[in-house]
Scaffold this motif. Structure first.
Motif, short mmCIF file in Angstrom:
data_model
loop_
_atom_site.label_atom_id
_atom_site.label_comp_id
_atom_site.label_asym_id
_atom_site.label_seq_id
_atom_site.Cartn_x
_atom_site.Cartn_y
_atom_site.Cartn_z
N GLU C 411 -30.09 -25.42 13.41
CA GLU C 411 -29.11 -26.52 13.30
C GLU C 411 -29.78 -27.79 12.79
N LEU C 449 -22.71 -16.85 13.57
CA LEU C 449 -22.27 -17.91 12.65
C LEU C 449 -21.08 -17.43 11.81
N ALA C 451 -18.96 -15.01 12.74
CA ALA C 451 -17.81 -14.83 13.64
C ALA C 451 -17.17 -16.16 14.01
N GLU C 452 -17.96 -17.21 13.99
CA GLU C 452 -17.40 -18.54 14.27
C GLU C 452 -16.97 -19.26 12.99
N HIS C 453 -16.95 -18.53 11.89
CA HIS C 453 -16.49 -19.09 10.61
C HIS C 453 -17.31 -20.29 10.18
N ARG C 454 -18.60 -20.22 10.46
CA ARG C 454 -19.49 -21.28 9.99
C ARG C 454 -20.27 -20.86 8.77
N LEU C 455 -20.25 -19.56 8.47
CA LEU C 455 -21.03 -19.03 7.36
C LEU C 455 -20.27 -17.83 6.83
N ASP C 456 -20.29 -17.66 5.51
CA ASP C 456 -19.64 -16.48 4.95
C ASP C 456 -20.60 -15.29 5.02
N ASP C 458 -21.55 -13.08 2.85
CA ASP C 458 -22.55 -12.94 1.78
C ASP C 458 -23.72 -13.89 2.00
N GLU C 459 -23.42 -15.05 2.55
CA GLU C 459 -24.50 -16.00 2.83
C GLU C 459 -25.37 -15.51 3.98
#
Lengths: 478, 478, 478
Positions: C411, C449, C451-456, C458-459
């Protein structure tokens, strides 16, 4: 590639409705329900660094870079760490020529991956998607297109500072100000019947309390001039500070903000304080004397708060300007302030012994040393009615640390001793994203308590709305 | 409101069967299964602060306030932080008149919201719901009704101290006692054939080891009188302490408990210790000498433990009586002891160099500085056979900190080096709730290991029953 | 038991495909998908303690105990804490007679429960099950059978060191070496066309930088002899160190590793350094002078790294050899090194002021004081392009601490500032288990990350493969 090939599709930028909620489905359902009750509540921002003249002049923002990148050391320090010189980002410079602004923006987009997993990325997504309607993940390829898209928005009247302030539903916005400031911008805003928000100054006297720092004598002279008082001796100095506090209060200020190396508050006998002051004014003070004087003055600031009611916020424990070459080239607040271990229990005992149960004192403790939350700050706020736990801040203003904070602090001090969220930002457009992040995380945390049958749903709802609205208003006397 | 309107319904107070279990459904299922195997096991309480005369006299508790509120600084400090003066809660007073007791209870109920999300709330729910049959969430409205309901219960024979002790299934209860105490209450209880539990004293010699403290000389005189020995010189002092330890052991004691500012254990040459002792008895000791003497004596206490087998528990790092005005008005243990950073690795090296592998020594390390769990305490307990990790305690006795503790300590030192749960409480009725909380959290933690395929179910079951029963018995030689 | 009774079935030892993944089902699904993309990637091990002569000689391992138990202080310290004397485990001894090796193995198996919940257990399960085909949980009953089974495997050619190295898919393996070492084993391995892996030495000069330590003068003489240089004065000493670094680089070294009590890097004037060096060579140095010299030399090591490009790794903050009797009986690295609180921000400022933005410097900060991750190390790595965050290491190399690390460090500093996993192990067979654990935990973290929609997704995939492969290669210049 032939002309009939489709253009390469950029990855989408989406803001999922459930972002930041716990993944576990029952908990997520509760979190969603809780969040809906506060999602659209107005924003109370009792501590931050927005420039009030921006709101006064209400001029269109110059370009995407100067709005979103150049002044934000959260962003520039990470690009710097990953190899971009600060000069390429215009750090410490004034307005950037279009070509340089665009180039810096390209660097930002090309380095999008370095923000993965950070709150900076989260805020950026919220700003780009939620404010500017961007629907593609930034990259080297689409950087110019996104720049144009944001720049186009910024030229529209709906994207001027005042329109955005209203659009963000910011009810109260505190700025941070020098005690010598004439607060003309604040006064003009308050006098403007077309301006609806409450923009209040914050009294930040750090430099006036550090007699060993360069320029202290000149600063005190400036302060005395602003107050039209004589700071020739220690008593005059105290009266000058008190007068400037009154002036700030008269112009809407509710709090005084303090950041020094430590929060030691050992008092001096008045004669000793006067003696050091005299020496300092004569330019003949030692570092040790100056430190003793500053610690004494922090205690005096609490005394003044008991008298005039200004909320006192403290945030020690940062070694400022760690890299001298960066300081020399780009100035302060450029990403190289680094935390150190900090102590509150012994440091604050002198102050709290005197004023800890005074009904006028509100003392909000911030930290960037996460250990102190459960060890010192929560226990202090769990006993002293004057002490409140400041929200996780700066390096700790991220989901991981906020979750740790919520759990450990609220177990020890109870939810009622929390300050509510503090955005502390220079990045105007990130304010709604930061408050929204906090609301989502608070909803998720309270949902966990409900899912574990430690709290009933109605209590969680009430607790959440207190955290979002009532507590910041009460703690900051708004 | 007309007479036909229904009375306003109070919110229910419910104790959900799954409370405190992880929300994730597979993990919760495993936790439930694990918990069932220990749910009804007897309670072993090897460290606490219940008054043995309460069990000896077995008189009915006076009223709900004096039982549940007035003596519990976990509760009163939070009410104080939220604006209730301690005088209104009867802190530091003797028996309260009915009107005052009732008024304090109303304050508690009216402020129910301040306990949200804290373990105090959890324990209160368990006590009110589980012991007294309360089915409504306390509030200003139902405060008197709940007071009456609890008071009515307290008048019944089933709610006398001994009956509750049996109902709580407390097998072993350790009290905390002054080394000069004649332990008459313990002896009477042990001699009473109608009394089934084992109530053992704990040797707590802190004040006798601090020659700079007011009253040290008189205390040592008292101790010598109790031992019928001569503490005129250092050797006599050592023999006196040894004699009183033997007396405690003869009356059931299994441990000695130590709490000083630090756990530094640097020894002195006997001549130097004798010299300081002589000066102290003559009333002529410096603070630095006294500190050196106390550190030496902590090491001596370990030597005595090697000789006589008393388990040694230490819990340093609390700045006692932070607020002098509260101390003056209400005495110690009134909610303003605040933790400070603490060091174990270097501090204990002298002691462990001498006695760290002695088969008789059990040294249980407690802390309120959570950082030290993974950094110092677990590594020490992961090497020295004499060192055990004390359960999270005091400010850390809450689900958030317990979960962090379980994860980080057991990874480093293994489950086998944990002391098992310690309630450390003055609040008699909270004992079962505290142990039940620990069992639920241990079940949840072990369930996570099973759900992540790090531990098999049979191992988790065995591990849980060891934590609940075998380890406290083994660590405390019960 | 009659002859027709079935034999008591031992509990199975199984390696579940989903081990260590988050329990929540959506997150677990994502974690599984992510993990599959890196599961079989080769291992890069840029810091460890495997003996290169083992790979050179490629002899069969002697027995299960000398391979898996005797040399691994992670294992032996826990058995010691639970009551087994180190002598029974052959600690500090050479090759063990069969009877003693077997007896030690029995002790290990009989005490299997003490490893529950620890990473040692996890690694053991992976090694026994994944490498040696063991399918029963070790116990007193099956200890001999398992010993025989593993011993049988070890006699097979597929279980010789080189075969295992290939089987483990270890592409790069760094050893840790004395600067006087002739690196003949490394050279022989590099010259062997039949040997495919890259085994590189690491320059570990600690002892040469501590003039107060016993044997420093002789060590410096040895170093000068190895370099064929004259270390008679300070300049000669610097040139000798530089020459040995060049020699290491010529033989494949990419990093220099430093572990002292602290990482203070205050420089001395060259004349002062020369003066202390002269005194030290004359055997007439004080502890304070020696400490000042070492701190100066740590800064000099950074200067040399800027010149020659060796990556600089530091890991301070361990009090070595806490128990003198164990040190005397068994030597160092026997489980009683205990962490202490550590400081990086102020300590490294002199070094970073000079070299913090030098393009050649890679400075990887390790810690065993978990507090410093979010407070100091991540903020430093989030600004300085030369600073990288070393993976959780030693006591912190476990799922609980790794998860805390992932969340709080990424973070603040971003994923890109992490070193990637470091196994730091002497236990050859645990290398794949350790790297696999890290890959599983990184997959689980990134899945959260997502699952919490903080990262796609593919990323997350890209980020995971960078952590496993690209970042260790880039950070360690491999």
């Amino acid at each position: 590639m032939t002309v009939t090939d489709p253009l390469p599709r950029a990855a989408p930028l989406t803001l999922h409705d459930d972002r930041l909620f716990p993944a576990e489905s029952r908990t997520r359902d509760i979190a969603r329900e809780l969040y809906e009750t506060v999602r659209n509540l107005p924003i109370i921002s009792p501590h931050g660094h927005v420039d009030p003249t921006m709101l006064l002049s209400d001029e269109a923002f110059a370009d995407p870079t100067s709005l979103l990148l150049q002044p934000d050391h959260y962003v520039t320090r990470m690009l710097h760490a990953n190899g971009t010189p600060l000069t390429e980002l215009g750090v410490g410079e004034g307005p950037l020529p279009e070509a340089k602004a665009r180039k810096a923006w390209r660097t930002l987009c090309a380095n999008w991956a370095v923000f993965r997993g950070t709150p900076v990325r989260y805020w950026f997504d919220s700003e780009l998607g939620g404010i500017f309607g961007v629907t593609e993940r930034p990259s080297a390829e689409n950087a110019d297109r996104l720049y144009d898209q944001v720049a186009e928005r910024l030229a529209e009247p709906e994207f001027r500072p005042r329109a955005l302030l209203a659009h963000f539903r910011i009810d109260v916005l505190a700025t941070t100000d020098d005690p010598s400031d004439d607060l003309s911008a604040h006064r003009a805003l308050a006098a403007d019947p077309t301006f609806g928000a409450r923009v209040v100054p914050t009294f930040r006297p750090d430099r006036y309390l550090e007699p060993f720092e360069d320029g202290w004598n000149a600063a005190v002279d400036r302060l005395a001039a602003a107050a039209d008082m004589d700071a020739g001796d220690y008593n005059g100095y105290l009266r000058t500070l008190e007068a400037r506090r009154r002036f700030f209060i008269a112009n809407g200020a509710v709090s005084a903000d303090h950041s020094h190396d430590d929060v030691i508050t050992t008092g001096l006998e008045p004669e000793e304080a006067a003696r050091i002051y005299r020496a300092a004014r004569a330019g003949d003070v030692t570092a040790a004397q100056a430190t003793a004087f500053r610690r004494h003055m922090l205690s005096e600031m609490a005394r003044m708060s008991c008298d005039d009611g200004l909320v006192m916020t403290v945030h020690p424990g940062v070694l400022r300007n760690h890299h001298p070459a960066t300081m020399a080239g780009f100035g302060s607040d450029t990403g190289h302030d680094i935390p150190v271990a900090t102590e509150y229990t012994r440091a604050l005992q002198p102050l709290l012994t005197r004023y800890g149960t005074h009904p006028n004192l509100h003392l909000v403790l911030f930290t960037v040393d996460a250990d102190t939350f459960s060890r010192e700050i929560a226990p202090l706020a769990g006993f002293y009615p004057s002490v409140y736990v400041g929200a996780p801040w700066w390096f700790l203003d991220n989901p991981a640390e906020i979750r740790t904070f919520q759990r450990s602090v609220s177990e020890i001090a109870g939810l009622s001793r929390l300050s509510g969220f503090i955005d502390d930002t220079r990045a105007f457009c990130s304010i709604p994203a930061r408050h929204d992040m906090s609301r989502r995380l608070d909803a998720g945390f309270l949902a966990e308590l409900v899912a574990e049958h430690r709290l009933d749903l109605d209590e969680a709802m009430d607790g959440l709305s207190r955290l979002v609205t009532d507590q910041p208003r009460a703690v900051f006397k708004l």
